[in-house]
Motif scaffolding. Structure first.
Motif, PDB file in Angstrom:
ATOM      1  N   LEU A 157       0.829  -1.204   0.000  1.00 55.95           N
ATOM      2  CA  LEU A 157       0.000   0.000   0.000  1.00 55.95           C
ATOM      3  C   LEU A 157       0.869   1.261   0.000  1.00 55.95           C
ATOM      4  O   LEU A 157       0.507   2.270  -0.616  1.00 55.95           O
ATOM      5  N   HIS A 158       2.014   1.212   0.667  1.00 56.30           N
ATOM      6  CA  HIS A 158       2.922   2.362   0.661  1.00 56.30           C
ATOM      7  C   HIS A 158       3.430   2.620  -0.755  1.00 56.30           C
ATOM      8  O   HIS A 158       3.488   3.769  -1.214  1.00 56.30           O
ATOM      9  N   ARG A 159       3.785   1.546  -1.485  1.00 50.85           N
ATOM     10  CA  ARG A 159       4.226   1.705  -2.868  1.00 50.85           C
ATOM     11  C   ARG A 159       3.120   2.279  -3.740  1.00 50.85           C
ATOM     12  O   ARG A 159       3.357   3.139  -4.599  1.00 50.85           O
ATOM     13  N   LEU A 160       1.916   1.800  -3.511  1.00 52.41           N
ATOM     14  CA  LEU A 160       0.775   2.288  -4.287  1.00 52.41           C
ATOM     15  C   LEU A 160       0.529   3.772  -4.028  1.00 52.41           C
ATOM     16  O   LEU A 160       0.415   4.570  -4.970  1.00 52.41           O
ATOM     17  N   HIS A 161       0.450   4.146  -2.763  1.00 53.17           N
ATOM     18  CA  HIS A 161       0.081   5.510  -2.392  1.00 53.17           C
ATOM     19  C   HIS A 161       1.194   6.525  -2.660  1.00 53.17           C
ATOM     20  O   HIS A 161       0.904   7.665  -3.060  1.00 53.17           O
ATOM     21  N   HIS A 162       2.445   6.116  -2.424  1.00 56.29           N
ATOM     22  CA  HIS A 162       3.545   7.084  -2.447  1.00 56.29           C
ATOM     23  C   HIS A 162       4.457   6.969  -3.665  1.00 56.29           C
ATOM     24  O   HIS A 162       5.306   7.838  -3.862  1.00 56.29           O
ATOM     25  N   GLU A 163       4.283   5.928  -4.468  1.00 54.63           N
ATOM     26  CA  GLU A 163       5.109   5.781  -5.664  1.00 54.63           C
ATOM     27  C   GLU A 163       4.253   5.695  -6.931  1.00 54.63           C
ATOM     28  O   GLU A 163       4.326   6.559  -7.796  1.00 54.63           O
ATOM     29  N   PHE A 164       3.434   4.646  -7.037  1.00 52.51           N
ATOM     30  CA  PHE A 164       2.690   4.425  -8.278  1.00 52.51           C
ATOM     31  C   PHE A 164       1.679   5.539  -8.555  1.00 52.51           C
ATOM     32  O   PHE A 164       1.620   6.065  -9.677  1.00 52.51           O
ATOM     33  N   MET A 165       0.875   5.889  -7.570  1.00 58.21           N
ATOM     34  CA  MET A 165      -0.151   6.903  -7.809  1.00 58.21           C
ATOM     35  C   MET A 165       0.442   8.263  -8.156  1.00 58.21           C
ATOM     36  O   MET A 165       0.045   8.872  -9.167  1.00 58.21           O
ATOM     37  N   PRO A 166       1.412   8.797  -7.394  1.00 60.13           N
ATOM     38  CA  PRO A 166       1.999  10.091  -7.781  1.00 60.13           C
ATOM     39  C   PRO A 166       2.688  10.045  -9.147  1.00 60.13           C
ATOM     40  O   PRO A 166       2.586  10.994  -9.936  1.00 60.13           O
TER      41      PRO A 166
END
Length: 203
Positions: A157-166
């Motif tokens: 979820l950290h990768r999703l929220h802070h890497e992939f989405m931005p």
């Protein structure tokens, strides 16, 4: 007539890969829902919600089958929220708010729900008065398959929220959505399969 199965009807939504995030468009889908709050591992309210959802879902399914339209009961799904988003990273499960739900075919309506509730009420199933049938329209979403314990979802979820989405110009457009493909009562924690979905919008 073939038996309807939401997982086969919408295979792209229910069979993502575990390696990469996938961008999907989720159509409006009907769910039997029940809201609550508290630690899903210990709160009696959570256990009662699942009993109500499954009891009515199976009652409605068997009535539909008897009427000539059979289908497989869909997987348990959940929307997860908190007044303070930090409650998820801190593991403050007592403050979590949730909507647990099971998808329903589009031909199931309010009358079918009431018949299912009446059937479950005869068996003294709790929380039936809090059930509702509702359409959820998530639209553009990002999802991935998580294999392992629910408590080990945080890095993904950290990768999703802070890497992939931005990196892809996405912002949040709805609550965190989980789809439980495994029965936690029968599958070891390290082998659990859970779809993690996040509705998004272009920013």
């Amino acid at each position: 007539m073939d038996k309807y199965d939401v997982r086969k009807q919408f295979k792209e939504l229910y069979a993502p890969r575990a390696r990469d995030f996938a961008v999907v468009t989720v159509p409006p889908l009907n769910y039997l829902m029940l809201d609550g709050q508290g630690n899903p591992g210990t709160a009696p309210e959570y256990a009662a919600a699942l009993e109500a959802l499954y009891s009515v879902s199976y009652a409605v399914k068997f009535a539909s089958k008897h009427a000539g339209r059979d289908y497989a009961v869909g997987p348990l799904e959940g929307l997860w929220m908190a007044d303070d988003p930090g409650a998820f990273t801190r593991g403050d499960k007592d403050s979590w708010k949730w909507t647990m739900m099971i998808p329903q075919p589009d031909w199931i309506g309010p009358a079918d729900l009431q018949d299912g509730i009446a059937n479950a009420a005869a068996k003294k199933v709790p929380r039936l008065d809090r059930l509702r049938l509702e359409t959820l329209d998530e639209g553009l979403s990002v999802q991935i398959l998580h294999i392992g314990s629910y408590d080990d979802e945080a890095p993904t979820l950290h990768r999703l929220h802070h890497e992939f989405m931005p990196a892809n110009g996405f912002g949040f457009a709805g609550p965190h959505h989980e789809i439980y493909l495994s029965d936690a009562r029968r599958v070891a924690p390290e082998k659990l399969k859970t779809i993690l979905r996040q509705p998004v919008r272009r920013i």
